[in-house]
Design a protein around this motif. Structure first.
Motif, PDB file in Angstrom:
ATOM      1  N   TRP A  49       9.414  11.771   2.202  1.00 25.00           N
ATOM      2  CA  TRP A  49       8.266  10.884   2.073  1.00 25.00           C
ATOM      3  C   TRP A  49       8.069  10.476   0.604  1.00 25.00           C
ATOM      4  O   TRP A  49       7.882   9.301   0.289  1.00 25.00           O
ATOM      5  CB  TRP A  49       7.029  11.602   2.591  1.00 25.00           C
ATOM      6  CG  TRP A  49       5.765  10.817   2.644  1.00 25.00           C
ATOM      7  CD1 TRP A  49       5.329   9.856   1.771  1.00 25.00           C
ATOM      8  CD2 TRP A  49       4.742  10.938   3.619  1.00 25.00           C
ATOM      9  NE1 TRP A  49       4.099   9.394   2.129  1.00 25.00           N
ATOM     10  CE2 TRP A  49       3.714  10.040   3.269  1.00 25.00           C
ATOM     11  CE3 TRP A  49       4.575  11.733   4.728  1.00 25.00           C
ATOM     12  CZ2 TRP A  49       2.546   9.916   4.004  1.00 25.00           C
ATOM     13  CZ3 TRP A  49       3.409  11.605   5.468  1.00 25.00           C
ATOM     14  CH2 TRP A  49       2.415  10.704   5.120  1.00 25.00           C
ATOM     15  N   ASP A  50       8.079  11.458  -0.289  1.00 21.84           N
ATOM     16  CA  ASP A  50       7.923  11.167  -1.712  1.00 21.84           C
ATOM     17  C   ASP A  50       9.059  10.285  -2.228  1.00 21.84           C
ATOM     18  O   ASP A  50       8.815   9.354  -3.006  1.00 21.84           O
ATOM     19  CB  ASP A  50       7.882  12.456  -2.523  1.00 21.84           C
ATOM     20  CG  ASP A  50       6.465  12.943  -2.763  1.00 21.84           C
ATOM     21  OD1 ASP A  50       5.523  12.399  -2.164  1.00 21.84           O
ATOM     22  OD2 ASP A  50       6.297  13.866  -3.577  1.00 21.84           O
ATOM     23  N   ALA A  53       8.429   6.784  -1.175  1.00 26.76           N
ATOM     24  CA  ALA A  53       7.309   6.203  -1.922  1.00 26.76           C
ATOM     25  C   ALA A  53       7.707   5.883  -3.363  1.00 26.76           C
ATOM     26  O   ALA A  53       7.306   4.860  -3.917  1.00 26.76           O
ATOM     27  CB  ALA A  53       6.112   7.145  -1.891  1.00 26.76           C
ATOM     28  N   ALA A  56       9.945   2.812  -3.330  1.00 28.54           N
ATOM     29  CA  ALA A  56       9.187   1.592  -3.051  1.00 28.54           C
ATOM     30  C   ALA A  56       8.233   1.235  -4.185  1.00 28.54           C
ATOM     31  O   ALA A  56       7.608   0.187  -4.154  1.00 28.54           O
ATOM     32  CB  ALA A  56       8.411   1.751  -1.744  1.00 28.54           C
ATOM     33  N   GLY A  57       8.116   2.112  -5.164  1.00 38.25           N
ATOM     34  CA  GLY A  57       7.214   1.857  -6.275  1.00 38.25           C
ATOM     35  C   GLY A  57       5.755   2.159  -5.977  1.00 38.25           C
ATOM     36  O   GLY A  57       4.868   1.767  -6.727  1.00 38.25           O
ATOM     37  N   HIS A  58       5.487   2.887  -4.892  1.00 38.96           N
ATOM     38  CA  HIS A  58       4.108   3.215  -4.504  1.00 38.96           C
ATOM     39  C   HIS A  58       3.611   4.520  -5.117  1.00 38.96           C
ATOM     40  O   HIS A  58       2.425   4.814  -5.049  1.00 38.96           O
ATOM     41  CB  HIS A  58       3.986   3.326  -2.984  1.00 38.96           C
ATOM     42  CG  HIS A  58       4.275   2.056  -2.264  1.00 38.96           C
ATOM     43  ND1 HIS A  58       3.548   0.902  -2.452  1.00 38.96           N
ATOM     44  CD2 HIS A  58       5.231   1.744  -1.360  1.00 38.96           C
ATOM     45  CE1 HIS A  58       4.029  -0.056  -1.692  1.00 38.96           C
ATOM     46  NE2 HIS A  58       5.054   0.429  -1.014  1.00 38.96           N
ATOM     47  N   TRP A  59       4.519   5.322  -5.656  1.00 35.66           N
ATOM     48  CA  TRP A  59       4.151   6.657  -6.098  1.00 35.66           C
ATOM     49  C   TRP A  59       4.855   6.966  -7.402  1.00 35.66           C
ATOM     50  O   TRP A  59       6.048   6.704  -7.545  1.00 35.66           O
ATOM     51  CB  TRP A  59       4.574   7.653  -5.021  1.00 35.66           C
ATOM     52  CG  TRP A  59       3.976   9.007  -5.128  1.00 35.66           C
ATOM     53  CD1 TRP A  59       4.619  10.159  -5.472  1.00 35.66           C
ATOM     54  CD2 TRP A  59       2.631   9.395  -4.873  1.00 35.66           C
ATOM     55  NE1 TRP A  59       3.758  11.217  -5.458  1.00 35.66           N
ATOM     56  CE2 TRP A  59       2.517  10.768  -5.086  1.00 35.66           C
ATOM     57  CE3 TRP A  59       1.498   8.687  -4.493  1.00 35.66           C
ATOM     58  CZ2 TRP A  59       1.330  11.470  -4.929  1.00 35.66           C
ATOM     59  CZ3 TRP A  59       0.316   9.389  -4.336  1.00 35.66           C
ATOM     60  CH2 TRP A  59       0.237  10.763  -4.546  1.00 35.66           C
ATOM     61  N   THR A  60       4.124   7.509  -8.350  1.00 34.35           N
ATOM     62  CA  THR A  60       4.711   7.917  -9.628  1.00 34.35           C
ATOM     63  C   THR A  60       4.128   9.261 -10.038  1.00 34.35           C
ATOM     64  O   THR A  60       3.138   9.724  -9.450  1.00 34.35           O
ATOM     65  CB  THR A  60       4.409   6.896 -10.744  1.00 34.35           C
ATOM     66  OG1 THR A  60       2.995   6.818 -10.923  1.00 34.35           O
ATOM     67  CG2 THR A  60       4.974   5.528 -10.421  1.00 34.35           C
TER      68      THR A  60
END
Length: 110
Positions: A49-50, A53, A56-60
């Motif tokens: 999942w991480d 994300a 996709a550039g949704h999570w940093t």
């Protein structure tokens, strides 16, 4: 020191939960195969999942608050440790409550 913030929080979680093992004799760590079978799906699902994300550039992750050790896909080692430490603490807490209330687990292991 802030680059160790994530690890320090995880260490704090462990310190707050690990005493339950010897004091209440919950036997979570002693039954390591069962614990491993509990952890594996959690780790696999949330790592994937991480990674999705992150891709996709949704999570940093703030590099100033993590160790800087990155696994393939840009996943910090600290995050993988989170997926181990938090479930271990949750299982220890659950088993401690069960032990104090003297409730059987219903798995025939008692």
């Amino acid at each position: 020191m802030s680059h160790l913030a994530y690890l320090l929080v995880l260490a704090g979680c462990l310190v707050c939960a690990l005493w339950l093992e010897p004091v209440l004799k919950v036997n979570v760590l002693r039954r390591w195969r069962r614990l491993l079978l509990t952890l594996l799906p959690v780790i696999v699902v949330f790592v994937l999942w991480d990674l999705a994300a992150i891709a996709a550039g949704h999570w940093t992750f703030d590099p100033e608050q993590t160790t800087g050790i990155l696994l393939p896909g840009g996943l910090p080692l600290d995050e993988v440790l989170f997926f181990v430490v938090v479930p271990v603490c949750a299982v220890l807490g659950f088993e401690a409550v069960r032990a104090v209330l003297r409730r059987p687990a219903g798995d025939g292991d008692e």
